[in-house]
Design an enzyme around this catalytic site. Sequence first.
Site, PDB file in Angstrom:
ATOM      1  CG  HIS A 202     -25.814 -35.711 -37.228  1.00  0.00           C
ATOM      2  ND1 HIS A 202     -25.171 -36.775 -36.653  1.00  0.00           N
ATOM      3  CD2 HIS A 202     -27.017 -35.639 -36.626  1.00  0.00           C
ATOM      4  CE1 HIS A 202     -25.957 -37.315 -35.714  1.00  0.00           C
ATOM      5  NE2 HIS A 202     -27.080 -36.636 -35.692  1.00  0.00           N
ATOM      6  CB  THR A 238     -32.862 -16.656 -33.695  1.00  0.00           C
ATOM      7  OG1 THR A 238     -33.622 -15.642 -33.033  1.00  0.00           O
ATOM      8  CG2 THR A 238     -32.070 -16.038 -34.836  1.00  0.00           C
ATOM      9  CB  CYS A 326     -22.527 -49.247 -22.413  1.00  0.00           C
ATOM     10  SG  CYS A 326     -22.237 -50.567 -23.556  1.00  0.00           S
TER      11      CYS A 326
HETATM   12  N1  PLP Z   1     -33.940 -41.408 -35.255  1.00  0.00           N
HETATM   13  C1  PLP Z   1     -33.045 -42.280 -35.728  1.00  0.00           C
HETATM   14  C2  PLP Z   1     -33.518 -43.495 -36.451  1.00  0.00           C
HETATM   15  C3  PLP Z   1     -31.688 -42.066 -35.528  1.00  0.00           C
HETATM   16  O1  PLP Z   1     -30.807 -42.951 -35.982  1.00  0.00           O
HETATM   17  C4  PLP Z   1     -31.279 -40.901 -34.828  1.00  0.00           C
HETATM   18  C5  PLP Z   1     -29.857 -40.634 -34.546  1.00  0.00           C
HETATM   19  O2  PLP Z   1     -29.054 -41.482 -34.477  1.00  0.00           O
HETATM   20  C6  PLP Z   1     -32.254 -40.001 -34.390  1.00  0.00           C
HETATM   21  C7  PLP Z   1     -33.576 -40.291 -34.605  1.00  0.00           C
HETATM   22  C8  PLP Z   1     -31.880 -38.752 -33.633  1.00  0.00           C
HETATM   23  O3  PLP Z   1     -31.271 -37.799 -34.493  1.00  0.00           O
HETATM   24  P1  PLP Z   1     -30.324 -36.659 -33.864  1.00  0.00           P
HETATM   25  O4  PLP Z   1     -29.003 -37.300 -33.593  1.00  0.00           O
HETATM   26  O5  PLP Z   1     -30.224 -35.638 -34.957  1.00  0.00           O
HETATM   27  O6  PLP Z   1     -31.001 -36.134 -32.662  1.00  0.00           O
END
Ligand code: PLP
Length: 407
Positions: A202, A238, A326
């Site tokens: 994402h 799965t 926060c």
């Molecule tokens: N590591 C970093 C540097 C991130 O910025 C993020 C999410 O913001 C993650 C790990 C975690 O990813 P996810 O949101 O897919 O769990």
Amino acid sequence: MASEVYFDNNATTRVLPEVVQAMMPFLTDFYGNPSSIHRFGSEVGQKIAEARAQVAALIGAADPVEVIFTGSGTEGDNAAIRGMVEARPDKRHIVTTQVEHPAVLGPCQHLERKGYRVTWLGVDENGALDLNELRAALTGDTALVSIMWANNETGVIFPIEEIGAIVRAKGIPFHVDAVQAAGKLPFRVKDLPVDLLTLSGHKFYAPKGIGALYVRRGITFSPWMMGGHQERNRRAGTENVASIIGMGKAAAIALDRIAEDSARIAKLRDLLESLLLESCPGSRVNGGRQNRLPNTANISFRYLEGESILVLLDQQGICASTGSACTAGSSEPSHVLRAMKVPADWLQGAVRFSLGRFNTEEEIRHVNQIMPSIVQRLQGLSALGKLGHPKRSEVEPGAPVGTAGRG
Ligand code: PLP
């Protein structure tokens, strides 16, 4: 201009229409289980193999089988850290940094509570690591070094190749959280001294809830999720087929556009910074400006509270995020900015603008028109004797707290 101006792409990105289109058949007609023997399932398995090859191409892996699909970046980080430690029961030491995402901090703190020794490397005021501190930390007892590629709050990039060379010279496995780097920086993991690398769909225009963990061939790793034989026994469960297909498509598009997007977005980010620093007295950029992601600007407004700025920006349809996590009723300053020793009067007033493929110069100029009046209004409240920072509740009574995501 769109009704909302979205500057929170490090938190998440919009799913591309091409990605949605690629996913749709796997939410409708092609519902077979890829583990099934029959053709209806194995055809889906074939499509997963194609998506794996697309993700492998984005990160420059030598072989697609090195890519394991996961349920998120968080899962990838947990699987890497806990899976590597479990596979090395005689080693009781981990090296990481103070500025990691909670997805790495969490498992390392957990292992520390379980009796592991964790070295938390510090950073300087630019957010940079001292590689001598890293060298000094490595011992024969070190099971894993886990260091992020690019910081989600400031965009500061760590010199992964140099770090990897130091770590590899000691024969220690090296995990990199590349969640913010993938799709923004070009790299070929096969040419780097990196053993494991985490990705999240994402952050590069695929859906939420799908990620991948690269594990270099030959690295011994205990699976974190146990059960079925999916992902060659390395991640049971799965497969989230449609999202895997979406992540593959988004990876192919990112690979195609990385150079062009980065150059355009960096120009917009630099314009935003120079305009805001000029129009808002008492503002500064957090983090060294040399080695940074092209899309991230972390700007502090002196004596103000980032949360209050976000509320007023939100009222104008502008989405950004704060550098502070926060909890109800109180705002803790960001652990990243604290590690950088950002002075107290700048610490609470950080706002992260993270740009993406859909942002325009018009949007940048629009934010710059609005920001000075927000800053003046909050500075007015601050000067009215409200000790220090005007709180979010003073600009928006009854505002909920505890929802600020940093991504
Ligand atoms: N590591 C970093 C540097 C991130 O910025 C993020 C999410 O913001 C993650 C790990 C975690 O990813 P996810 O949101 O897919 O769990």
